[in-house]
Design an enzyme around this catalytic site. Structure first.
Site, PDB file in Angstrom:
ATOM      1  N   SER A 189       0.780  -1.038  -0.078  1.00  0.00           N
ATOM      2  CA  SER A 189      -0.189   0.139   0.037  1.00  0.00           C
ATOM      3  C   SER A 189       0.890   1.230  -0.023  1.00  0.00           C
ATOM      4  O   SER A 189       1.709   1.445  -1.032  1.00  0.00           O
ATOM      5  CB  SER A 189      -0.958  -0.200   1.230  1.00  0.00           C
ATOM      6  OG  SER A 189      -1.962   0.890   1.008  1.00  0.00           O
ATOM      7  N   GLU A 241      -1.933  -2.847  -8.004  1.00  0.00           N
ATOM      8  CA  GLU A 241      -3.311  -3.142  -7.147  1.00  0.00           C
ATOM      9  C   GLU A 241      -3.641  -1.917  -6.402  1.00  0.00           C
ATOM     10  O   GLU A 241      -2.853  -0.803  -6.513  1.00  0.00           O
ATOM     11  CB  GLU A 241      -2.595  -4.054  -5.977  1.00  0.00           C
ATOM     12  CG  GLU A 241      -1.879  -3.661  -4.881  1.00  0.00           C
ATOM     13  CD  GLU A 241      -2.381  -2.991  -3.771  1.00  0.00           C
ATOM     14  OE1 GLU A 241      -3.713  -3.297  -3.560  1.00  0.00           O
ATOM     15  OE2 GLU A 241      -1.731  -2.007  -3.334  1.00  0.00           O
ATOM     16  N   HIS A 275      -4.992  -5.460  -1.296  1.00  0.00           N
ATOM     17  CA  HIS A 275      -6.012  -5.349  -0.143  1.00  0.00           C
ATOM     18  C   HIS A 275      -6.968  -6.320   0.089  1.00  0.00           C
ATOM     19  O   HIS A 275      -7.659  -6.101   1.095  1.00  0.00           O
ATOM     20  CB  HIS A 275      -6.397  -3.958  -0.223  1.00  0.00           C
ATOM     21  CG  HIS A 275      -5.536  -2.667  -0.104  1.00  0.00           C
ATOM     22  ND1 HIS A 275      -4.577  -2.688  -1.000  1.00  0.00           N
ATOM     23  CD2 HIS A 275      -5.205  -2.060   0.920  1.00  0.00           C
ATOM     24  CE1 HIS A 275      -3.915  -1.453  -0.658  1.00  0.00           C
ATOM     25  NE2 HIS A 275      -4.327  -1.023   0.851  1.00  0.00           N
TER      26      HIS A 275
END
Length: 287
Positions: free
Chosen positions: A96, A188, A256
């Site tokens: 992330s 992502e 995630h």
């Protein structure tokens, strides 16, 4: 093994659960300062930067785990610009917002691990934890990963780079972006509606990214649907991928979602898009 908090704060209970899991296998060290709070950050930039430097420079630390992503790693980059990563090469683990640090490390030729942060680790399957431990402890390449869909057929081979799409786009045009020529780009994201995915993808196109890379591997895009829309985020991404003409496979269990398989960044990989397979050609660590 060091645990650091270079981005946002976190829940103490999730931290303790992750620390117990990690501590059952390794000697995990951390400074109490990582529990600090400054608005949406785990303490000041100075605190978080010093913690990162100390973990990377300590020759007794074999790997560095990030407690959480969130936001804040990009704020450290300007003060990292003057020098390469300190100390012996060691994997930094996270995803992330930690994508910013991954890209900085790859810009200096280092390998890092796009994988669970400490507070996510207890929610994942035992097999995912086992894969992470194998990456950290084995001089063999990681086991291949299988995706679920082919968006554009073909094969590409090159260094695996990338991570979170939102963070990746923010580093375009900065000195923290590693060379992209021939790379397989892993992307992502979470919580980005299709039009936002389109906007970021178009940013990559306008910046010339797709003219430089060799292939695209798409991980999970969770909570990215437009309510009551007649189209899905996957349909949008498929069309965007087709427009590049690059080999692209999707549905890799990275990001995630409920599954977040760790993968080494900065190592050479082979993307066989027709088979939706990502094969790792180099290990994450050298023992």
């Amino acid at each position: 093994m060091a645990v650091i908090a270079p981005a946002s704060g976190f829940e103490r209970s999730a931290f303790e659960a992750g620390l117990a899991l990690l501590g059952a296998r390794y000697r995990a060290e951390y400074d109490e300062g990582l529990f600090a709070r400054q608005r949406y950050l785990a303490g000041s930039d100075t605190r978080r930067l010093a913690e990162l430097h100390a973990a990377l420079a300590d020759p007794g630390i074999r790997a560095v785990f990030c407690a959480r992503g969130g936001y804040g790693a990009t704020r450290l980059l300007a003060r990292l610009a003057a020098h390469a990563p300190e100390g012996v090469a060691k994997p930094l683990v996270g995803f992330s917002d930690i994508t910013a640090l991954h890209l900085w490390l790859q810009a200096h030729g280092r390998v890092s691990i796009h994988g669970p942060v400490l507070t996510q680790l207890p929610r994942l399957a035992a097999a995912t934890c086992a894969r992470l431990f194998d990456l950290l402890e084995s001089a063999q390449p990681a086991a291949p990963l299988e995706g679920t869909a082919t968006y554009v057929g073909g094969t590409a081979e090159g260094p695996l780079l990338g991570g979170n799409l939102s963070v990746f786009t923010r580093l375009l045009g900065t000195p923290f972006m590693p060379p992209l020529d021939g790379a397989v780009l892993l992307l992502e994201d979470q919580g980005e509606r299709p039009y936002r995915l389109d906007r970021m993808w178009t940013h990559l196109q306008l910046a010339g990214v797709f003219a430089r890379i060799g292939g695209i591997a798409l991980g999970s895009f969770t909570a990215c649907e437009e309510p009551d829309a007649s189209y899905t985020s996957a349909e949008v991404l498929r069309e965007l991928a087709a427009s590049t003409g690059l080999p692209c496979a999707a549905g890799f269990p990275v990001g995630h979602g409920d599954v977040n398989e760790p993968v080494p960044l900065g190592v050479r990989v082979r993307l066989e898009a027709d088979a939706a397979r990502l094969t790792f050609l180099e290990p994450a660590v050298s023992l």
